[in-house]
Scaffold this active site. Structure first.
Site, PDB file in Angstrom:
ATOM      1  CG  ASP A 101      49.441  43.842  38.446  1.00  0.00           C
ATOM      2  OD1 ASP A 101      50.391  44.647  37.605  1.00  0.00           O
ATOM      3  OD2 ASP A 101      48.838  44.326  39.371  1.00  0.00           O
TER       4      ASP A 101
HETATM    5  N1  URA Z   1      46.379  48.175  39.769  1.00  0.00           N
HETATM    6  C1  URA Z   1      47.026  47.232  40.101  1.00  0.00           C
HETATM    7  O1  URA Z   1      47.380  47.186  41.272  1.00  0.00           O
HETATM    8  N2  URA Z   1      46.839  46.252  39.257  1.00  0.00           N
HETATM    9  C2  URA Z   1      46.403  46.078  37.964  1.00  0.00           C
HETATM   10  O2  URA Z   1      46.676  45.241  37.212  1.00  0.00           O
HETATM   11  C3  URA Z   1      45.824  47.242  37.786  1.00  0.00           C
HETATM   12  C4  URA Z   1      45.691  48.434  38.517  1.00  0.00           C
END
Ligand code: URA
Length: 236
Positions: A101
């Site tokens: 993310d």
């Molecule tokens: N899980 C998440 O919620 N975000 C990420 O960036 C990676 C795994």
């Protein structure tokens, strides 16, 4: 087997969209036969030519990046935000293996090797991804158990995970928790903790398989060495 337009784009010849255009315009041959459909899949033994020139294979590149916060893991962003590729000097068409993310930090692999990407992202290979999450509150025994057994998010039951509580800050009502998963569903870790009523405040990926972030500050990257690449291939 991979889609023809993807193979052309990954060879470094042009973008995927441009490759689709070339296919639709009858410019692309697979094993000397013109292909005008977009669904066709090819393997590494097929010969691809564009305008009668044989497509040469781009040299493979393998990068391990310590992703900072505030970067998207796509190669282009509609909202014009910075992408992880802005952090890397390369003339190859590398792309991120899986996603992190915008606000997640940590280990991200980038490559132009589709075969290795498939190995790393296929759930059947059960590759451990180790995250450290700062979450609101403190996990109860029952919550740890249900995270470890698997929880239902978006109508999907997650595979078993491993949880280790690293630190509890009672005063500020938060904790640091390590979670090991081998899937890569969208926002998976955040959704798993949300499911047991704990908001993720910060998230970092510390490891994928045997690879970690040793020696890399946020924004820094290094190339994988041949031993590491072979070891990743051997996971299959
Ligand atoms: N899980 C998440 O919620 N975000 C990420 O960036 C990676 C795994």
């Amino acid at each position: 087997m991979e889609r023809l337009q993807k193979v052309i784009a990954h060879s470094g010849y042009c973008s995927r969209r441009k490759a689709e255009e070339l296919i639709l315009n009858g410019k692309v041959k697979v094993n000397n036969k013109i292909v005008t459909e977009l669904g066709v899949k090819v393997s590494s033994t097929d010969s691809i030519s564009i305008d009668s020139k044989v497509l040469s294979k781009e040299e493979k590149e393998y990068i391990l990046l310590n992703k900072p916060r505030g970067y998207v893991t796509t190669t282009h962003d509609e909202k014009n935000r910075k992408t992880v590729l802005d952090l890397i000097e390369t003339n190859k068409r590398i792309y991120p293996v899986g996603r992190l993310d915008y606000d997640t930090t940590g280990l991200l692999l980038l490559t132009n090797d589709g075969q290795l990407t498939n190995i790393l992202t296929h759930p059947k290979n059960k590759i451990d991804k180790v995250y450290i999450a700062k979450i609101e509150g403190v996990l109860s025994k029952e919550e740890i158990q249900s995270l470890e057994k698997g929880v239902v998010i978006d109508n999907y039951k997650t595979a078993p995970s491993k949880i280790k509580v690293k630190k509890v800050d009672k005063k500020n009502n938060n904790s640091l928790v390590q979670i090991v998963i081998h899937e890569g569903k969208n926002h998976q870790v955040k959704k798993m903790f949300e499911k047991v009523n704990h908001q993720v405040i910060k998230l970092k990926r510390e490891k994928i398989a045997f690879l970690d972030l040793t020696g890399l500050k946020p924004g820094e990257y290094r190339y994988l060495n041949i031993k590491e690449i072979k070891k990743l291939y051997s996971i299959k």
